[in-house]
Design an enzyme around this catalytic site. Structure first.
Site, PDB file in Angstrom:
ATOM      1  N   ASP A   1      39.905  41.237  45.613  1.00 21.75           N
ATOM      2  CA  ASP A   1      41.370  40.411  44.734  1.00 21.75           C
ATOM      3  C   ASP A   1      41.454  39.680  46.019  1.00 21.75           C
ATOM      4  O   ASP A   1      42.318  38.306  44.136  1.00 21.75           O
ATOM      5  CB  ASP A   1      42.629  41.527  44.624  1.00 21.75           C
ATOM      6  CG  ASP A   1      43.324  40.681  44.312  1.00 21.75           C
ATOM      7  OD1 ASP A   1      42.995  40.654  42.972  1.00 21.75           O
ATOM      8  OD2 ASP A   1      44.615  40.989  44.185  1.00 21.75           O
TER       9      ASP A   1
ATOM     10  N   GLU B   1      36.161  43.695  43.136  1.00 21.14           N
ATOM     11  CA  GLU B   1      36.891  43.010  43.487  1.00 21.14           C
ATOM     12  C   GLU B   1      36.312  43.902  44.888  1.00 21.14           C
ATOM     13  O   GLU B   1      36.089  43.309  45.925  1.00 21.14           O
ATOM     14  CB  GLU B   1      38.928  43.316  43.154  1.00 21.14           C
ATOM     15  CG  GLU B   1      38.601  41.967  42.165  1.00 21.14           C
ATOM     16  CD  GLU B   1      39.705  42.662  41.830  1.00 21.14           C
ATOM     17  OE1 GLU B   1      40.514  41.572  41.714  1.00 21.14           O
ATOM     18  OE2 GLU B   1      40.908  43.705  42.115  1.00 21.14           O
TER      19      GLU B   1
END
Length: 222
Positions: A42, A114
Site C-alpha cells: 500500500d 497490494e
C-alpha cells in the site's frame, strides 16, 4: 493455482516462492497471511501512483493530484487490477471463507494486489516493484478522468456558490429512521440567500448530505 501462468500474468517471476504464497494467503487460512505485505505494498503503491501523476500531469494542482491518486488507489480500481490479473482463483482461504465466497469480494482482491506489490518489493527491489505498478496501472493512466469530476458533491456545490459570491449552504437533518445499527438519514440542503432547498437520503449523515448537495447541484444546473 498454476504458478507459471500467474507469474506470466504478473509479468514477474518470484525467486522466493514463499513470498508469492504469502501474498496470496488470506488470514482465514491461518498464519503466514498477506496483511503485513499488504501494508508494505500500500505504501509503495501510493508513492508510485503519485509519482506517475506528478510526471504525467504538470498542469494539475495539489488538490487535483490528490483526488486523482485517490481514484487510482481506491478499492474499486484495485479490484479491477485484480480482475485483469485473474487473482480470484489464486487466493488461498480457509474453509469457511471459501464456502462464503469471500475470495470474490473486491476488498479481498484489492488487498491481494497490494500484498503482491509488497512481495515483489521484498523479492526484488523498489525499481522492479515500481515497474509492476506502472505496468498494471498503465491502462488506467491512459484513461484518466477529469479531476473536477472526482470532487464530491459538497465540494462542487461550495465552489459553485463561492464563484458567485454566495454564502455557504446549510445542511439540516430532517429525519432519522431505523434501528441504531441500520439507521437512515434524510438531510436537507438549504441556500439561505434565496431559500432554495433540496433533500438527500443515506445510511449515514455524511452520505445523506452528499446526496442532498448532488440534488442541489442538479437544481442549480437546471
Amino acid at each position: 493455482m498454476n504458478r507459471a501462468h500467474l507469474e506470466r500474468r504478473l509479468g514477474y517471476r518470484f525467486r522466493d516462492e514463499a513470498l508469492l504464497d504469502q501474498a496470496l494467503t488470506h488470514r482465514s487460512a491461518g498464519h503466514g497471511h498477506y496483511e503485513r505485505l499488504e501494508f508494505l505494498g500500500d505504501a509503495l503503491l501510493n508513492f508510485v501512483v503519485a509519482q506517475m501523476l506528478y510526471k504525467r500531469c504538470p498542469e494539475l494542482s495539489e488538490g487535483d493530484l490528490t483526488r486523482m491518486r485517490a481514484a487510482l488507489v481506491r478499492e474499486e480500481t484495485l479490484g479491477s487490477v485484480a480482475q485483469d490479473l485473474a487473482l480470484a482463483d489464486a487466493v488461498q482461504l480457509g474453509g469457511s471463507a471459501l464456502k462464503s465466497g469471500v475470495y470474490r469480494r473486491r476488498s479481498v482482491l484489492a488487498d491481494t494486489v497490494e500484498a503482491l506489490i509488497g512481495a515483489v518489493l521484498l523479492d526484488a527491489d523498489i525499481p522492479t516493484a515500481t515497474a509492476c505498478v506502472e505496468r498494471w496501472w498503465g491502462p488506467r493512466l491512459e484513461a484518466l478522468p477529469d479531476p473536477h469530476s472526482l470532487k464530491d458533491p459538497k465540494t462542487r456545490l461550495q465552489e459553485w456558490l463561492q464563484g458567485r459570491s454566495r454564502p455557504r449552504p446549510e445542511y439540516e437533518v430532517v429525519e432519522m429512521t431505523g434501528p441504531p445499527h441500520r439507521q437512515r438519514f434524510r438531510v436537507a440542503c438549504v441556500l439561505g440567500d434565496d431559500e432554495v432547498r433540496a433533500e438527500g437520503q443515506g445510511s449515514s449523515r455524511r452520505g445523506a448530505e452528499q446526496n442532498a448537495a448532488r440534488a442541489m447541484l442538479e437544481q442549480l444546473d437546471a
